[in-house]
Design a protein around this motif. Sequence first.
Motif, PDB file in Angstrom:
ATOM      1  N   LEU A 791      46.532 -44.822  13.101  1.00  0.00           N
ATOM      2  CA  LEU A 791      46.587 -43.774  14.124  1.00  0.00           C
ATOM      3  C   LEU A 791      45.676 -42.608  13.761  1.00  0.00           C
ATOM      4  O   LEU A 791      45.021 -42.023  14.632  1.00  0.00           O
ATOM      5  N   ARG A 792      45.624 -42.281  12.481  1.00  0.00           N
ATOM      6  CA  ARG A 792      44.718 -41.198  12.057  1.00  0.00           C
ATOM      7  C   ARG A 792      43.270 -41.584  12.336  1.00  0.00           C
ATOM      8  O   ARG A 792      42.490 -40.762  12.832  1.00  0.00           O
ATOM      9  N   GLU A 793      42.898 -42.824  12.041  1.00  0.00           N
ATOM     10  CA  GLU A 793      41.522 -43.258  12.263  1.00  0.00           C
ATOM     11  C   GLU A 793      41.182 -43.269  13.753  1.00  0.00           C
ATOM     12  O   GLU A 793      40.054 -42.939  14.137  1.00  0.00           O
ATOM     13  N   LEU A 794      42.137 -43.614  14.592  1.00  0.00           N
ATOM     14  CA  LEU A 794      41.896 -43.559  16.025  1.00  0.00           C
ATOM     15  C   LEU A 794      41.674 -42.117  16.488  1.00  0.00           C
ATOM     16  O   LEU A 794      40.814 -41.843  17.326  1.00  0.00           O
ATOM     17  N   ARG A 820      58.001 -40.787  17.886  1.00  0.00           N
ATOM     18  CA  ARG A 820      57.513 -40.199  16.640  1.00  0.00           C
ATOM     19  C   ARG A 820      55.990 -40.232  16.526  1.00  0.00           C
ATOM     20  O   ARG A 820      55.428 -39.820  15.526  1.00  0.00           O
ATOM     21  N   ILE A 821      55.318 -40.746  17.554  1.00  0.00           N
ATOM     22  CA  ILE A 821      53.855 -40.794  17.546  1.00  0.00           C
ATOM     23  C   ILE A 821      53.316 -39.558  18.247  1.00  0.00           C
ATOM     24  O   ILE A 821      53.674 -39.265  19.390  1.00  0.00           O
ATOM     25  N   ALA A 822      52.460 -38.816  17.562  1.00  0.00           N
ATOM     26  CA  ALA A 822      51.880 -37.588  18.129  1.00  0.00           C
ATOM     27  C   ALA A 822      50.762 -37.968  19.096  1.00  0.00           C
ATOM     28  O   ALA A 822      49.598 -38.120  18.703  1.00  0.00           O
ATOM     29  N   THR A 823      51.109 -38.120  20.367  1.00  0.00           N
ATOM     30  CA  THR A 823      50.145 -38.597  21.359  1.00  0.00           C
ATOM     31  C   THR A 823      49.019 -37.609  21.618  1.00  0.00           C
ATOM     32  O   THR A 823      47.932 -38.001  22.048  1.00  0.00           O
ATOM     33  N   ASP A 824      49.261 -36.324  21.351  1.00  0.00           N
ATOM     34  CA  ASP A 824      48.230 -35.334  21.652  1.00  0.00           C
ATOM     35  C   ASP A 824      47.013 -35.481  20.745  1.00  0.00           C
ATOM     36  O   ASP A 824      45.942 -34.948  21.040  1.00  0.00           O
ATOM     37  N   LEU A 825      47.161 -36.221  19.648  1.00  0.00           N
ATOM     38  CA  LEU A 825      46.046 -36.402  18.727  1.00  0.00           C
ATOM     39  C   LEU A 825      45.281 -37.695  18.988  1.00  0.00           C
ATOM     40  O   LEU A 825      44.217 -37.906  18.411  1.00  0.00           O
ATOM     41  N   LEU A 826      45.799 -38.555  19.848  1.00  0.00           N
ATOM     42  CA  LEU A 826      45.232 -39.885  20.043  1.00  0.00           C
ATOM     43  C   LEU A 826      44.244 -39.907  21.205  1.00  0.00           C
ATOM     44  O   LEU A 826      44.224 -38.997  22.038  1.00  0.00           O
ATOM     45  N   TYR A 875      47.770 -53.623   6.197  1.00  0.00           N
ATOM     46  CA  TYR A 875      47.065 -52.436   5.712  1.00  0.00           C
ATOM     47  C   TYR A 875      45.585 -52.723   5.509  1.00  0.00           C
ATOM     48  O   TYR A 875      45.221 -53.641   4.783  1.00  0.00           O
ATOM     49  N   LYS A 876      44.750 -51.952   6.177  1.00  0.00           N
ATOM     50  CA  LYS A 876      43.317 -52.025   5.943  1.00  0.00           C
ATOM     51  C   LYS A 876      42.688 -50.722   6.391  1.00  0.00           C
ATOM     52  O   LYS A 876      42.510 -50.493   7.596  1.00  0.00           O
ATOM     53  N   LEU A 877      42.359 -49.863   5.428  1.00  0.00           N
ATOM     54  CA  LEU A 877      41.665 -48.628   5.777  1.00  0.00           C
ATOM     55  C   LEU A 877      40.295 -48.973   6.349  1.00  0.00           C
ATOM     56  O   LEU A 877      39.631 -49.901   5.885  1.00  0.00           O
ATOM     57  N   GLY A 878      39.875 -48.243   7.360  1.00  0.00           N
ATOM     58  CA  GLY A 878      38.602 -48.512   8.015  1.00  0.00           C
ATOM     59  C   GLY A 878      38.744 -49.403   9.231  1.00  0.00           C
ATOM     60  O   GLY A 878      37.741 -49.763   9.864  1.00  0.00           O
ATOM     61  N   THR A 879      39.982 -49.746   9.603  1.00  0.00           N
ATOM     62  CA  THR A 879      40.181 -50.603  10.775  1.00  0.00           C
ATOM     63  C   THR A 879      39.631 -49.940  12.042  1.00  0.00           C
ATOM     64  O   THR A 879      39.051 -50.606  12.899  1.00  0.00           O
ATOM     65  N   GLY A 880      39.782 -48.605  12.155  1.00  0.00           N
ATOM     66  CA  GLY A 880      39.265 -47.914  13.338  1.00  0.00           C
ATOM     67  C   GLY A 880      37.782 -48.120  13.522  1.00  0.00           C
ATOM     68  O   GLY A 880      37.303 -48.443  14.624  1.00  0.00           O
ATOM     69  N   SER A 881      37.013 -47.949  12.448  1.00  0.00           N
ATOM     70  CA  SER A 881      35.560 -48.155  12.524  1.00  0.00           C
ATOM     71  C   SER A 881      35.232 -49.610  12.794  1.00  0.00           C
ATOM     72  O   SER A 881      34.291 -49.929  13.542  1.00  0.00           O
ATOM     73  N   GLU A 882      36.007 -50.526  12.209  1.00  0.00           N
ATOM     74  CA  GLU A 882      35.741 -51.949  12.423  1.00  0.00           C
ATOM     75  C   GLU A 882      36.001 -52.338  13.877  1.00  0.00           C
ATOM     76  O   GLU A 882      35.264 -53.151  14.458  1.00  0.00           O
ATOM     77  N   LEU A 883      37.006 -51.753  14.484  1.00  0.00           N
ATOM     78  CA  LEU A 883      37.267 -52.021  15.900  1.00  0.00           C
ATOM     79  C   LEU A 883      36.079 -51.609  16.760  1.00  0.00           C
ATOM     80  O   LEU A 883      35.667 -52.336  17.674  1.00  0.00           O
ATOM     81  N   LEU A 884      35.518 -50.454  16.460  1.00  0.00           N
ATOM     82  CA  LEU A 884      34.359 -49.994  17.229  1.00  0.00           C
ATOM     83  C   LEU A 884      33.164 -50.924  17.037  1.00  0.00           C
ATOM     84  O   LEU A 884      32.409 -51.185  17.983  1.00  0.00           O
TER      85      LEU A 884
END
Length: 895
Positions: A791-794, A820-826, A875-884
């Motif tokens: 969620l942070r990476e998104l 519990r998900i902060a939608t304003d940051l997504l 768990y895989k850090l960098g998933t956000g960039s990989e999705l793009l």
Amino acid sequence: MTVTASYGLDLDKVNRKFEWKRQQAARREQDLFSIFKLPLTEEEQLLLRFLYAYMPLHDLADYEGEYFLRHVRHVLHVRSQMPWGASIPDEIFAHFVLPYRVNNENIDNSRQVIYSELADRVRDLPMAQAVLETNYWCHERATYVGTDIRTVSPLTIMRTAQGRCGEQSTLAVTALRSIGIPARQCYTPRWAHCDSNHAWVEAWADGQWHYLGACEPEPVLDEGWFRLPARRAMLVNTRVTADYTGPEEVCSRHPWYTEINMLERYAPVHSLTVYTVDEQGEPVSAEVQFQLYNAAEFSPLATMKSDSNGLAQLTTGYGDLLIHARTGQRWGETWCHKDQSEVTVRLGSASFTEGSIDWKMTAPAAPPVDEGPIVSLEDKQKHEQLVQQGIATRTAYEAGFVSRDQSDKLAAQWQLPADRIWTILETARGNSRELAAFLEETEPKKRLLALRLLESMRPKDWQDTFRPVLRDHLNSSYRYAAALNEAETDRFNRYVLCPRIHFEMLSEYRAYFQSLWPVARQDDYRRNPELLAADLQTELRIYNQIDRYSGMATPAGAHRLGVMDALNQDIVFVAAARSLGIPSRLEPRQLQPQYWQQGEWIEVQFVLYREAEETDSYRNAGIAEDAANDIQTIQSEHTAESVSASAGKGKVVFHLAAASIDEEAGYYRNFTLARLEDGAYRTVHFPYGEKEMCNKPYDVLPGAYRLTTGTRLSDGSVEGRFTHFYVYPEQTAQVELLFRSEQHTVPLISIPLPDQVKKELSGDEAESVAHPAGCIIAWLEPEREPTKHLLRELSEQQQKWMAWAGPIYGWTSTGEEQERIATDLLPEQMHLLVDQDLNTLSGLKTVMKQIRGEQRPIVLVVDQYQNIRYVQQGYKLGTGSELLQVLEQLAGPQE
């Protein structure tokens, strides 16, 4: 059998090290050692001496002997009260129950507090079940959030109800030890396959060590979301503050602590042998660092000394390492690839050569996802119920924090800006009422300055700084807060008013330093701060090789003790200078102490030295003679560094290479700069993630430098480049940032999306699942760290998601999880849905056999034809960039 023999301690070593520490703490003899004049049992005497013998200097500086006596007596009391106390072997008890700290947190009375809350809850449970129940309690008290690297105390974690993994594991280990269960904090210092690290917990129950994720309970032991990533680790270790001689492999032995290797419990391993030789090929004993690429720098996983035959060995995983060795002014390094069982490092005095070197580091292969331990349906349901109860308990506690409405009313009452007050009180969480009380009790004429004081601190400081500390800094700074122009006000706020210097615990120190010198002498210091530095240096003694973490003592505590590491000496200078109204700081990149005078920052040139009798006292205590020699070497080399630095700084300018023009350069993301110091590369400090760094000059010390650039590939491997160059005094080095990339395609599967999932995404957004740009579907677990990272990476790449414009669906298993998900940051196109009992996920698993178990997040990329083209589980850090990257590839020409 005597008490001494039963604890398995080397009494001779303990006594020698105790006496040496006592000599160093002579200025605090009464505060620290008067307890030994009290009536003590033989057992209390031994355990106290053991704690003191291996205690870091900063604890001798900042705590009282009564604290340690209370601690020992409480620990022995707990052992007698808990049913498993008598079954714990004495040696395990001494090393994994007795210690009063876990890591580098500030210590408090958390053991007593937690015992009072937890003991009756677990007393009647079997030992292994008590471990699980303790973790449910930890989950009630804290959840994961990323923060800065300062480790707060267990009571602060409980107060704020959140912490990073190193803090969560500190809480969990403390909680287990508080009820007499042996526990230790485990680290993979750096992941090999992504740019981060992780900490968890091992607990000893009924004769065996088990692992668990701190504050992230499971229904069974030896399970956690990190179980599969840990199979790709290159080291899992823990630190024992003793000359530990247990069954585990030692990966780093130090006179004051031992680091042990537990990797074999988690991953496939092999033994790696390193030979260190001189230019002629003859064996030479040297410091050997087993280094791993992570966050665009090479970090030592383990450091050990090769023996007289030049031999050092480490049990590690099946991935690549860089082996760096040094002794005196000679050093060398070589690559070790995953299929090698031995390498040789040749050490020379002229090992640095300008130019570029391309390299590739391969990470251990990803293991197949599996179901994990078998858990009955009844136990799963009970577990989920306990997790939800824990969330409810924590949520109810958080409801007691200062609210926005309350904050606004207080701001109006104080006549201070509402938004600025809310920023502080919201972040302070469980400490919000303490900060509100500080502002309320402050004289109206000082309130604006009090607000500026709070704003000068780091957000994390708002969570564990209390009124006495704040009053000391406010009242002792008020006299210097005269009418200033805008630039002077900013400088005053940051470099006089601010109590934070590095990562030390904030404390009272201004009134202390102001009381040390007559007014006339203080005036002398303000006119010439070098006099302050010179006077401080005559009072302080430097040891750089005792404490695992440098710069940890509070400024007043370090000065009272008079013995510290070099970083603490620098911190003491800055604290004393600020106390006298002199703008001062640690220079951001090299951490050198500086003061502001006549329109510029001027460096303080401390000359580090050790008198012969001090070196002799260390050696004569029988405390690793080679360590004493290392200290002498480091001191003399630091002196040489100071001399060279005084010759004048140079500059470095980064330029993005034409071949990398489409890349986004980010410090600690894909590049770092390191200076060669004492035969090792030390990373230069720039802000984490800093992006706007090209085409502008940065002041740096002259010397030999290595620029590291790296591109993390989808399989965890890295394509990288070293660029070696010199920076000369008063000259500018132009350096090119080139990011290598492997010509590869992201593997794209092509499986139709199950009808069950399509059906759930029907309705008003029926056409969105067949959006021309495709869509992303994810099954989330908001309480777990892997989902929080995703969620942070998104949230960090909002503009890129807006440019893509396709929908993102995020499923949780309950409405409570969704809330519990902060939608304003997504991203704006994020839609949150509830998959009750994970029914749609079950449907997906019938189609995609590679998805096993319910470990989340599970992320799919679906094309416009509703075919699954990419899947990532766990768990895989960098998933956000990989999705793009996958979406970009799907948007390109298709074969």
